[in-house]
Design a protein around this motif. Sequence first.
Motif, short mmCIF file in Angstrom:
data_model
loop_
_atom_site.label_atom_id
_atom_site.label_comp_id
_atom_site.label_asym_id
_atom_site.label_seq_id
_atom_site.Cartn_x
_atom_site.Cartn_y
_atom_site.Cartn_z
N ASN A 101 31.76 32.82 34.21
CA ASN A 101 32.26 33.43 35.44
C ASN A 101 32.46 34.93 35.28
O ASN A 101 32.24 35.70 36.21
N LYS A 105 26.38 37.08 36.71
CA LYS A 105 26.47 37.33 38.16
C LYS A 105 25.20 36.83 38.83
O LYS A 105 24.14 36.79 38.23
N ALA A 111 29.92 36.99 42.12
CA ALA A 111 30.35 36.12 41.02
C ALA A 111 30.06 34.66 41.38
O ALA A 111 29.87 34.31 42.53
N PHE A 112 30.03 33.82 40.36
CA PHE A 112 29.80 32.38 40.54
C PHE A 112 30.95 31.72 41.29
O PHE A 112 30.75 30.88 42.12
N GLY A 113 32.14 32.07 40.90
CA GLY A 113 33.30 31.28 41.25
C GLY A 113 33.56 30.35 40.08
O GLY A 113 32.62 29.88 39.42
N PHE A 114 34.83 30.10 39.80
CA PHE A 114 35.16 29.33 38.60
C PHE A 114 34.67 27.89 38.68
O PHE A 114 34.26 27.31 37.68
N ARG A 116 31.89 26.67 40.14
CA ARG A 116 30.46 26.61 39.78
C ARG A 116 30.26 26.91 38.30
O ARG A 116 29.41 26.31 37.64
N ALA A 117 31.03 27.87 37.78
CA ALA A 117 30.93 28.19 36.36
C ALA A 117 31.36 26.99 35.52
O ALA A 117 30.77 26.71 34.48
#
Length: 154
Positions: A101, A105, A111-114, A116-117
Amino acid sequence: MLIIMLIAAVIGVLIGALILKFVIKLLEKFSPSYGKSILVVILSFVLGFIVNIVLTMLLMGGGAAMDPTDPGAAAALGGASLLVMGLSIVASVLIYAFVINLLVKRPDGSAFGFGRALLNALVYMIVMVVLGLIIGIIFGIVFGAAMMGAAGMG
């Protein structure tokens, strides 16, 4: 021996970065640069190593002074080591998610977002465990056959 361990670590990082690129490509439909993937793997390993040491010291600190003849102490130490292993696995997934995250990028710069990460980190860990098991089985078969041949059993 130290050189062999260093070579294995470098190969592990390079393969881990390729797998990370593959997982992100599979789930997010884009692939980060290889250098960025290497950086994620190295930083996650270092942070995971530090967290694992802290967890081990916190949860197993009294294990060094245990009486080896006391079965209750040995069982408690075994339980603590299982707890450390479980927490280390959870911490590793969370650390990978945090670093993904933080560093990776999307192509548009977002950002992915937590969440998705975390999904990417979880799939990455599953792929790495499966790959590790396959490699372990292959090495076990190869070295087992070599040892049996050397012992004259073959």
